[in-house]
Design an enzyme around this catalytic site. Structure first.
Site, PDB file in Angstrom:
ATOM      1  N   GLY A  23       0.810  -1.216   0.000  1.00 18.92           N
ATOM      2  CA  GLY A  23       0.000   0.000   0.000  1.00 18.92           C
ATOM      3  C   GLY A  23       0.840   1.260   0.000  1.00 18.92           C
ATOM      4  O   GLY A  23       0.597   2.183  -0.754  1.00 18.92           O
ATOM      5  N   GLU A  40       8.470   3.358   8.122  1.00 15.69           N
ATOM      6  CA  GLU A  40       8.730   4.593   7.369  1.00 15.69           C
ATOM      7  C   GLU A  40      10.202   4.998   7.389  1.00 15.69           C
ATOM      8  O   GLU A  40      10.723   5.510   6.397  1.00 15.69           O
ATOM      9  CB  GLU A  40       7.893   5.751   7.955  1.00 15.69           C
ATOM     10  CG  GLU A  40       6.477   5.388   8.360  1.00 15.69           C
ATOM     11  CD  GLU A  40       5.506   5.364   7.205  1.00 15.69           C
ATOM     12  OE1 GLU A  40       5.919   5.671   6.072  1.00 15.69           O
ATOM     13  OE2 GLU A  40       4.329   5.042   7.433  1.00 15.69           O
ATOM     14  N   GLY A  42       1.885  -6.349   4.584  1.00 16.40           N
ATOM     15  CA  GLY A  42       3.166  -6.961   4.261  1.00 16.40           C
ATOM     16  C   GLY A  42       4.268  -6.578   5.217  1.00 16.40           C
ATOM     17  O   GLY A  42       5.420  -6.974   5.038  1.00 16.40           O
ATOM     18  N   ASN A  99      11.075  -8.464  16.147  1.00 18.22           N
ATOM     19  CA  ASN A  99      11.556  -9.515  15.255  1.00 18.22           C
ATOM     20  C   ASN A  99      12.625  -8.906  14.363  1.00 18.22           C
ATOM     21  O   ASN A  99      12.328  -8.125  13.461  1.00 18.22           O
ATOM     22  CB  ASN A  99      10.392 -10.073  14.410  1.00 18.22           C
ATOM     23  CG  ASN A  99      10.805 -11.235  13.527  1.00 18.22           C
ATOM     24  OD1 ASN A  99      11.873 -11.227  12.923  1.00 18.22           O
ATOM     25  ND2 ASN A  99       9.950 -12.232  13.435  1.00 18.22           N
TER      26      ASN A  99
END
Length: 735
Positions: free
Chosen positions: A234, A702, A463, A629
């Site tokens: 997106g 970002e 994602g 993670n």
């Protein structure tokens, strides 16, 4: 705030949804089918301004399989969706005859197959009364909106400080329109059942889409269900409810059958937003030792003539990026006959950092201070506006570790001094940040008699790895193996969640999952409170530890029992608890909320004769708080960095200045970075868990892109001695 103990957190486990995706079993909206489903295809405007004089749909209506041709002359009336908390929706489609931009939807054809609908759409004849479009930021006819974001800031007296400064850098920087271009083409499937509506969509915000659709079609919000368990990327394009979504729902109501509407790649260029161009002027005042005394940063960007969209402030980074007593930032928007802009990865900060970090590089060379040292001398130990200590900040470590890993101090500092044959070698850097963002979120956690957990929220995963890190977080909090935890996302029937954007989802949903798990543990303790057979009878939550599939006494880990044992003894199949979280108040905590920070170091090779630029190395050192993670976090930084290479060297959405038509609206013409453009990327994480949320995270989505373009641009200057102030850095600007 205390942070949770670490066991499975931080481990670089594989994505829990990876096998589904690799096997093609992950359900995207484009995969959805219904019995009797039909297909809709869009007709777009061939002019950028004016009005529709008439539409002849008779030939299209006579084509085989056509069920309806919907135009402004016969379209049902729909309302403009409500404000979603961040954006007012674009004007609803087909509600008038005015044309606001090239590619605006002027009709939709519904047929029993996509191929037949596409063929029929070519026979819709649209007649126009063309107007004279306003397409350029410097067009005096363009309406100007000043401080549209309410974020202009003034601190001290920048004008006086600039006048008194030893050194002043005054430069203009420009960035072009860029298009998000996720891999997955956006598709909407809409089905009505009486007054109940189900929509499958490529949205980054199911709850926001639900509210908008309910308002647009005048139905109760609880009668709308939006499903988006997987989204094929997106980058901000999925944050609003775009006109094609409204048209899919409208068409389904008109023909009384489920409708699928999938965009083509050219339609993605005009229909789901784009990063707006900017023209930025920045003035830096400094002492000879490099201490900043003044920053003035102004930006102008376009918006659509008929849209009230709020695109993020470009200049905000200059207000808080460095310690400087005198700062003025100003943003303004000029309304043009262009498609509606929207957020794109690293919104606002990506463009703003290009100007600020390049200007700082100019200042460093002007006064003879190393660019890394210049940033360290102006390091903001406290938030420059709030005056509060940061909730966490390791930018200094980012700069120092990055310089060491890159070998920065070994470089020859003189521009155009390093060559390898016909190749000019350059080294550049940028220190960067991204704004803090967290929103209220709710989650629900269940543990069943088999010792399995199910955690869910209405958020989606575009994602970024949300399924995976929320699985790890729930496993950590409930003391379960990762393979005993399942996460459900992307359904508005689940607890309400915010948008997947702004690097805020992990903090928002993570805090809610943290709370839901704590409440579930308390629910188990409440269940055994009067149970004489329970080893945990009468114990408080702080006395127990979730581990090994159950609850144990902290003081005596051998004493406790499993969730299965508790549920079986009480003849319960499962136990459920809800949780929620909202951003803390900075003043109450005495902390300034910190987004992520990073430092970028780039090596470029420039062909001295041809001007061709290649990125040879990129080192990124990132402070993103606690890393849940490391594998998925590193993947996010790599993906963002690749986008930053595209921003620096390749990406530009080109509009014909006469017609307003986007001339490179395909991936054959719009250039994005591919494997051949991307070197090995070095990513390192530093810093400590953030204190502004109980999970300790700050987000990585970002910051991966922000700062890459100025680091590359500064490296190009160091290689060539030529300062290029407009993106992308194409070879024609270096010849």
């Amino acid at each position: 705030m205390t942070t949770i103990e670490r066991t499975v957190l931080g481990a670089g486990i594989d994505r829990v949804d990876g096998a589904q995706k690799v096997a093609g079993r992950a359900p995207y909206s484009s995969d959805v089918t219904y019995p009797g489903m039909v297909h809709a295809v869009l007709v777009r405007s061939a002019i950028a301004a004016g009005t529709i004089a008439g539409i002849d749909a008779s030939a299209a209506e006579g084509e085989p399989g056509v069920l309806a041709v919907i135009t402004p002359y016969n379209a049902p009336r729909v309302a403009r969706g409500p404000e979603s908390g961040f954006w007012r929706q674009p004007p609803p489609p087909l509600q008038g005859l005015e044309i606001a931009h090239h590619g605006q939807y002027v009709a939709v054809v519904v047929a029993d197959s996509r191929e037949r609908a596409t063929a029929a759409a070519r026979h819709v004849a649209v007649f126009y009364r063309p107007g004279d479009p306003v397409l350029a930021l410097d067009d005096p006819r363009a309406e100007t909106v000043r401080d549209p974001f309410g974020s202009d800031q003034t601190r001290g007296d920048s004008a006086a400080a600039l006048a008194a400064a030893d050194v002043v850098v005054d430069a203009e920087y420009t960035t072009p329109d860029e298009t998000n271009n996720p891999m997955g083409l956006f598709t909407t499937v809409a089905a009505w059942d009486g007054e109940r509506l189900t929509v499958h969509d490529a949205t980054q915000w199911p709850a926001g889409a639900r509210a908008v659709l309910a308002g647009a079609f005048g139905v109760p919000e609880e009668g709308v269900r939006v499903l988006a368990p997987f989204v094929g990327g997106g980058f901000g394009a999925g944050l609003r409810v775009w006109p094609h979504v409204i048209l899919a729902v409208m068409a389904a109501r008109v023909v009384d059958r489920p409708v699928k509407l999938g965009l083509t790649r050219p339609q993605m260029f005009t229909g789901v937003g784009h990063r707006p161009a900017t023209v930025q002027r920045i003035r830096l005042g400094a002492r000879r030792d490099g201490t900043l005394t003044a920053i003035e940063h102004e930006s102008v960007q376009p918006s659509a003539v008929n849209d009230d969209n709020i695109v993020e402030s470009v200049t905000q980074v200059s207000a808080v990026g460095y310690a400087c007593p005198n700062v003025t930032t100003r943003d303004s928007v000029r309304r043009l006959n262009v498609p509606v802009p929207t957020s794109m990865r690293g919104p606002g900060d990506a463009q703003g950092h290009f100007a600020l970090e390049c200007a700082l590089d100019e200042l460093a060379y002007e006064i003879g201070v190393d660019p890394v040292e210049l940033r360290l001398r102006n390091y903001a130990d406290v938030h420059p506006e709030l005056g509060l200590p940061w909730s966490s900040k390791a930018l200094r470590e980012c700069l120092e570790v990055g310089a060491e890993r890159f070998g920065w101090w070994d470089r020859h500092p003189t521009p155009r001094a390093t060559r390898r044959g016909d190749i000019l070698v350059g080294y550049g850097m940028a220190g960067v940040s991204f704004f803090w963002f967290q929103q209220p979120c709710a989650a629900r956690a269940t543990v069943d008699r088999e010792g399995r957990a199910f955690v869910r929220s209405a958020a989606t995963d575009i994602g970024t790895g949300t399924y995976t890190v929320m699985t790890q977080l729930a496993a950590e909090r409930l003391g379960l193996p990762v393979d005993r935890v399942r996460v459900g996302l992307g359904d508005t029937d689940l607890p309400r969640a915010p948008m997947q954007g702004g690097s805020g989802m992990t903090a928002s949903m993570g805090s809610a999952v943290h709370d839901a798990a704590a409440n579930l543990i308390q629910a188990f303790l409440d269940l055994v409170a009067g149970d004489i057979a329970a080893p945990l009878r009468g114990r408080r939550a702080e006395e127990v530890l979730a581990a090994d599939g159950g609850l144990r006494l902290r003081s005596d880990p051998a004493s406790g029992e499993s969730y299965r044992e508790i549920l079986e003894r009480h003849d319960l199949a499962e136990l459920t608890a809800d949780g929620s979280a909202a951003p803390a108040n900075p003043q109450e905590l005495g902390l300034a909320p910190a987004g992520p920070f990073a430092a970028r170091f780039a090596e470029v090779h420039v062909d001295a004769d041809l001007g061709r630029v290649r990125v040879a190395r990129l080192v990124s050192v990132v402070d993103a708080g606690r890393i849940l993670n490391v594998k998925t976090a590193r993947s996010q930084i790599i993906g963002g960095t690749v986008g930053g290479i595209g921003m620096a060297l390749l990406e530009e959405t080109v509009t014909d200045p006469a017609t307003g038509r986007i001339v490179n609206g395909t991936l054959g013409d719009y250039l994005v970075a591919v494997n051949a453009d991307v070197p090995d990327l070095d990513v390192t994480f530093v810093g400590e868990p953030d204190r502004f949320n109980p999970v300790g995270v700050k987000g990585v989505g970002e910051i991966g892109l922000v700062g890459v373009a100025p680091a590359i641009a500064n490296a190009v200057f160091h290689a060539t001695g030529r300062r290029i102030r407009s993106l992308p850095l194409t070879l024609d600007k270096l010849l």
